[in-house]
Scaffold this motif. Structure first.
Motif, mmCIF file in Angstrom:
data_model
loop_
_atom_site.group_PDB
_atom_site.id
_atom_site.type_symbol
_atom_site.label_atom_id
_atom_site.label_comp_id
_atom_site.label_asym_id
_atom_site.label_seq_id
_atom_site.Cartn_x
_atom_site.Cartn_y
_atom_site.Cartn_z
ATOM 1 N N TRP A 1 44.555 -57.054 -31.241
ATOM 2 C CA TRP A 1 45.205 -56.048 -30.418
ATOM 3 C C TRP A 1 44.201 -55.459 -29.444
ATOM 4 N N TRP A 2 44.740 -54.912 -28.367
ATOM 5 C CA TRP A 2 43.936 -54.240 -27.346
ATOM 6 C C TRP A 2 44.560 -52.887 -27.043
ATOM 7 N N LYS A 3 43.713 -51.951 -26.689
ATOM 8 C CA LYS A 3 44.185 -50.613 -26.351
ATOM 9 C C LYS A 3 43.339 -50.065 -25.216
ATOM 10 N N ALA A 4 43.998 -49.533 -24.192
ATOM 11 C CA ALA A 4 43.321 -48.952 -23.035
ATOM 12 C C ALA A 4 43.765 -47.505 -22.879
ATOM 13 N N ILE A 5 42.799 -46.603 -22.793
ATOM 14 C CA ILE A 5 43.074 -45.173 -22.648
ATOM 15 C C ILE A 5 42.449 -44.705 -21.342
ATOM 16 N N SER A 6 43.276 -44.276 -20.405
ATOM 17 C CA SER A 6 42.795 -43.742 -19.131
ATOM 18 C C SER A 6 42.638 -42.226 -19.261
ATOM 19 N N TYR A 7 41.538 -41.704 -18.724
ATOM 20 C CA TYR A 7 41.280 -40.277 -18.881
ATOM 21 C C TYR A 7 40.357 -39.770 -17.784
ATOM 22 N N HIS A 8 40.277 -38.460 -17.691
ATOM 23 C CA HIS A 8 39.334 -37.793 -16.800
ATOM 24 C C HIS A 8 38.911 -36.487 -17.459
ATOM 25 N N TYR A 9 37.941 -35.825 -16.858
ATOM 26 C CA TYR A 9 37.433 -34.564 -17.395
ATOM 27 C C TYR A 9 37.829 -33.413 -16.479
ATOM 28 N N VAL A 10 38.190 -32.300 -17.110
ATOM 29 C CA VAL A 10 38.586 -31.097 -16.386
ATOM 30 C C VAL A 10 37.580 -29.991 -16.708
ATOM 31 N N ARG A 11 37.121 -29.322 -15.669
ATOM 32 C CA ARG A 11 36.172 -28.218 -15.844
ATOM 33 C C ARG A 11 36.936 -26.939 -16.167
ATOM 34 N N ARG A 12 36.608 -26.329 -17.297
ATOM 35 C CA ARG A 12 37.296 -25.121 -17.738
ATOM 36 C C ARG A 12 36.266 -24.047 -18.079
ATOM 37 N N THR A 13 36.749 -22.828 -18.178
ATOM 38 C CA THR A 13 35.904 -21.694 -18.563
ATOM 39 C C THR A 13 36.570 -20.943 -19.706
ATOM 40 N N ARG A 14 35.753 -20.272 -20.495
ATOM 41 C CA ARG A 14 36.265 -19.460 -21.594
ATOM 42 C C ARG A 14 35.308 -18.303 -21.852
ATOM 43 N N GLN A 15 35.857 -17.249 -22.426
ATOM 44 C CA GLN A 15 35.083 -16.065 -22.746
ATOM 45 C C GLN A 15 34.525 -16.187 -24.162
ATOM 46 N N VAL A 16 33.224 -15.975 -24.278
ATOM 47 C CA VAL A 16 32.540 -16.101 -25.560
ATOM 48 C C VAL A 16 31.847 -14.786 -25.873
ATOM 49 N N THR A 17 32.022 -14.323 -27.096
ATOM 50 C CA THR A 17 31.375 -13.088 -27.538
ATOM 51 C C THR A 17 30.057 -13.418 -28.220
ATOM 52 N N ARG A 18 28.983 -12.804 -27.752
ATOM 53 C CA ARG A 18 27.656 -13.009 -28.328
ATOM 54 C C ARG A 18 27.098 -11.659 -28.782
ATOM 55 N N TYR A 19 26.045 -11.766 -29.573
ATOM 56 C CA TYR A 19 25.429 -10.548 -30.110
ATOM 57 C C TYR A 19 23.938 -10.557 -29.793
ATOM 58 N N ARG A 20 23.452 -9.385 -29.349
ATOM 59 C CA ARG A 20 22.038 -9.219 -29.046
ATOM 60 C C ARG A 20 21.603 -7.842 -29.547
ATOM 61 N N ASN A 21 20.655 -7.861 -30.471
ATOM 62 C CA ASN A 21 20.153 -6.614 -31.064
ATOM 63 C C ASN A 21 21.280 -5.790 -31.684
#
Length: 208
Positions: A1-21
């Motif tokens: 069997w053979w399988k072909a997957i076509s795809y591309h990449y999308v640039r996204r942003t997200r909010q991340v919570t970090r901790y400092r001191n």
């Protein structure tokens, strides 16, 4: 069997919570997410080639109450005509699905129709009456007397380990078989189901 997957990449942003001191603050993180846009599957049409099973027969296992089996699968070609038919269909499939998106992931392998294929199995010569050392009660009694390791040694000694290779031969209709010929001469080019595309092409060119 053979399988072909076509795809591309999308640039996204997200909010991340970090901790400092001990203080929390929010930053914007940029990442790329893969998006599949098209999936196509096909398999080798061997209707005009013919196929038969040429797997070996297991012998000499009668003296072992337990057999541990590992299964692998592959296929071969009996002649150049059937090999060319396979390569032509394979090339046509990937060519038709190439260029539908920025990238294409190509997969290929082998499956057995109407077979629930399992790579590892354990068989008993008499399933209704397995050997005493294979029972749960024997293990727990041996473990209670700290004798589990001799039981494991006995089990390994009385267990046969078999690597069984399931092989299908394509192209039998192209080769004339007479009753006096048990198996005609043919040039085999193995195709293992776990091989990737680069190694597959290298093997094909090496066997020409």
């Amino acid at each position: 069997w053979w399988k072909a997957i076509s795809y591309h990449y999308v640039r996204r942003t997200r909010q991340v919570t970090r901790y400092r001191n001990g203080d929390a603050y929010t930053t914007t993180q940029v990442y790329h997410e893969r998006v599949n846009t098209h999936v196509a599957e096909a398999e080798f049409d061997y209707g005009n080639c013919g196929a038969k099973d040429i797997s070996k027969h297991l012998q000499g296992l009668e003296g072992f109450p337990i057999t541990r089996l590992r299964f692998t699968k592959c296929f071969s070609f009996a002649n150049v005509e059937s090999e060319n038919s396979y390569l032509t269909q394979r090339a046509r499939f990937f060519t038709e699905n190439e260029g539908l998106d920025d990238y294409m992931e190509a997969r290929e392998g082998m499956h057995l129709k109407n077979v629930d294929f399992k790579e590892y199995m354990i068989g008993f010569s008499n399933p209704s009456h397995p050997p005493w050392y294979a029972s749960h009660s024997a293990f727990w009694v041996a473990a209670a007397f700290t004798l589990s390791w001799p039981l494991r040694v006995l089990t390994e000694y009385r267990t046969a380990c078999v690597h069984y290779h399931v092989e299908k031969l394509f192209g039998v209709d192209f080769v004339p078989v007479t009753p006096s010929e048990e198996r005609p001469y043919c040039r085999h080019i193995p195709r293992v189901n776990t091989i990737d595309s680069t190694e597959l092409e290298w093997h094909i060119r090496s066997n020409q």
